[in-house]
Design an enzyme around this catalytic site. Structure first.
Site, mmCIF file in Angstrom:
data_model
loop_
_atom_site.group_PDB
_atom_site.id
_atom_site.type_symbol
_atom_site.label_atom_id
_atom_site.label_comp_id
_atom_site.label_asym_id
_atom_site.label_seq_id
_atom_site.Cartn_x
_atom_site.Cartn_y
_atom_site.Cartn_z
ATOM 1 N N ARG A 22 55.446 1.655 -0.157
ATOM 2 C CA ARG A 22 54.110 2.117 0.207
ATOM 3 C C ARG A 22 53.919 3.579 -0.173
ATOM 4 N NH1 ARG A 22 51.884 -1.261 5.023
ATOM 5 N NH2 ARG A 22 53.141 -3.137 4.803
ATOM 6 N N SER A 137 50.862 -18.220 20.894
ATOM 7 C CA SER A 137 50.401 -17.177 19.980
ATOM 8 C C SER A 137 50.048 -17.754 18.614
ATOM 9 C CB SER A 137 51.524 -16.131 19.819
ATOM 10 O OG SER A 137 51.222 -15.183 18.833
ATOM 11 N N SER A 189 42.203 -9.617 10.106
ATOM 12 C CA SER A 189 41.794 -8.546 9.199
ATOM 13 C C SER A 189 42.323 -8.706 7.781
ATOM 14 C CB SER A 189 42.235 -7.199 9.753
ATOM 15 O OG SER A 189 43.649 -7.101 9.811
ATOM 16 N N HIS A 217 38.370 -6.330 15.103
ATOM 17 C CA HIS A 217 37.539 -6.329 13.885
ATOM 18 C C HIS A 217 36.167 -6.962 14.085
ATOM 19 C CE1 HIS A 217 40.195 -4.658 10.771
ATOM 20 N NE2 HIS A 217 41.153 -5.069 11.566
ATOM 21 N N THR A 245 38.789 -2.124 19.814
ATOM 22 C CA THR A 245 39.173 -0.808 19.314
ATOM 23 C C THR A 245 37.927 0.005 18.990
ATOM 24 O OG1 THR A 245 40.392 0.375 17.590
ATOM 25 C CG2 THR A 245 39.358 -1.675 16.945
ATOM 26 N N LYS A 248 37.323 1.034 14.359
ATOM 27 C CA LYS A 248 36.752 0.263 13.257
ATOM 28 C C LYS A 248 35.228 0.304 13.335
ATOM 29 C CE LYS A 248 41.023 -2.257 12.757
ATOM 30 N NZ LYS A 248 41.812 -1.421 13.695
ATOM 31 N N THR A 277 52.217 7.795 27.885
ATOM 32 C CA THR A 277 51.689 8.334 26.643
ATOM 33 C C THR A 277 50.500 9.239 26.923
ATOM 34 O OG1 THR A 277 51.096 7.719 24.373
ATOM 35 C CG2 THR A 277 49.995 6.517 26.119
#
Length: 413
Positions: A22, A137, A189, A217, A245, A248, A277
């Site tokens: 990458r 799943s 996605s 998405h 989210t 996007k 966090t």
């Protein structure tokens, strides 16, 4: 002594050989001019057009979003200063959570600094806390979902992609009354295909399963007020916990959960990915809130998104360029070879100033390498025609196939 650096150097060389290595393209977005951006190169910056951004509606440069972020940045500074429990909860976080709960018609919501963290936190807590929990799943679920389910230690059954009948078979094999969680995405996605949400929810309901849906998405881009695909299909009430989210459709960053109060509170109280966090910066929460409120009031951006996507798919179909799927606003152009995919992306960028990042294994199965094209309202119709024309010419020059490659074999989740 073990040669640690040499070991990893060999692994990286292997990635280069297979075309999986990458590389990062240095892109600087130009607010007010996006999708125009600056590509920073050794010989200096060059203006390009971005075709692979997840800012699907161009909200990352919307004046209302920028104004909200500037105001809170000036008033409160760059960061919250800690986790949500330690100085990191501000009125902006609370207002954003109330807005998301209201948008989805759920009792409660919880925001996270990333969407990955939202999936990680929720699925980990569900699997770790529910007694003798079993996950079901979808085979092509996002890595954040798969890793969280694995980390929870709960039993996991993988059903065939978008296959309600297979889900039913696997649920039938687990004793009635046992806690069960059915987890899937509304739009995938990488392929751009949609889940048969009504059918999957109906199967889950028959077996008394909790339904967990990743709508990353779709929120902002589908449904009334941008509430997502479940809302558009009329099955929002059958989804127990929804993950979304802001990175996007809403053009900012962060993730969230919406669902029953006790479930969301359990995630807030028990999830390491939430407790340990940093809190979302308050300016970011304010920008996300401004974006959500704008898209609840305006359907213009959604309409233009789907118009641009339909136009591009039509042009590529006429040119005989194969697409993985045509179901959603995501336009995945199937190349089918890692090296050719990188060559095509390189030519588009260097020769034509069109940036489309190649998507290779492990993001997609080997042999299904692709360019994932994301047209948006900020791409003019003339931009769409130009992109399709250039892609057609370079496709021909590279001798790429004009039909779909062999049947895709999804890799085990």
């Amino acid at each position: 002594m073990f040669d640690y650096a040499g070991f990893f150097a060999d692994r990286i060389d292997g990635l280069r050989t297979t075309g999986q290595y990458r590389t990062f393209v240095q892109i600087e977005r130009l607010a007010g001019s996006f999708p125009r951006a600056l590509h920073h190169r050794p010989d200096g910056p060059r203006e390009v057009t971005v075709w692979c951004s997840n800012d699907h509606l161009g909200m990352g440069q919307h004046p209302a979003v920028l104004a909200a972020m500037r105001a809170v940045l000036d008033a409160s500074g760059a960061a919250a200063g800690g986790s949500r429990n330690i100085s990191g909860t501000t009125p902006h976080h609370v207002a954003l959570e109330r807005e998301m709960a209201d948008l989805h018609g759920k009792e409660s919501a919880l925001v996270f600094i990333t969407g990955y963290a939202a999936n990680d936190a929720a699925l980990y807590v569900l699997g770790r806390t529910l007694p003798d929990c079993a996950f079901f799943s979808d085979r092509l679920n996002h890595a954040s979902m798969i890793m969280a389910m694995r980390a929870s230690g709960a039993e996991r059954h993988v059903f065939a992609h978008n296959d309600p009948a297979d889900l039913n078979r696997k649920l039938c094999a687990v004793r009635p009354g046992r806690p069960k969680v059915v987890a899937f995405e509304s739009v995938y996605s990488m392929d751009g295909d949609m889940a048969p949400m009504a059918e999957l929810c109906a199967v889950a309901q028959r077996h008394g399963a909790l339904v967990y849906v990743d709508e990353a998405h779709t929120v902002g881009m589908y449904g009334p007020e941008g509430a997502g695909l479940a809302a558009r299909l009329g099955v929002a009430d059958e989804v127990t916990v929804l993950m979304g989210t802001f990175a996007k459709g809403y053009g900012t960053a962060g993730g969230y959960l919406a669902g029953p109060g006790p479930v969301v509170d359990a995630v807030r109280s028990l999830a390491p990915a939430f407790i340990f966090t940093l809190s979302m910066p308050p300016a970011l929460a304010a920008g996300a809130l401004a974006s959500v409120r704008h898209l609840r009031a305006s359907g213009t951006e959604r309409e233009q998104l789907h118009e641009r996507a339909a136009l591009l798919k039509s042009l590529l179909r006429q040119a005989g360029i194969p697409l993985v799927s045509e179901e959603s606003h995501i336009v995945p152009v199937l190349v089918g070879d890692a090296h050719q995919c990188r060559r095509l992306a390189h030519v588009l960028l260097e020769r034509h100033g069109l940036y489309a990042q190649p998507i290779n294994h492990p993001s997609v199965a080997r042999g299904t390498e692709r360019l994932r094209i994301n047209p948006s309202p900020v791409h003019r119709p003339a931009d769409v025609h130009h992109f399709a024309d250039v892609l057609d010419r370079e496709w021909r020059a590279l001798g790429l196939p004009r039909t779909k490659a062999a049947v895709r074999v999804a890799e085990p989740a």
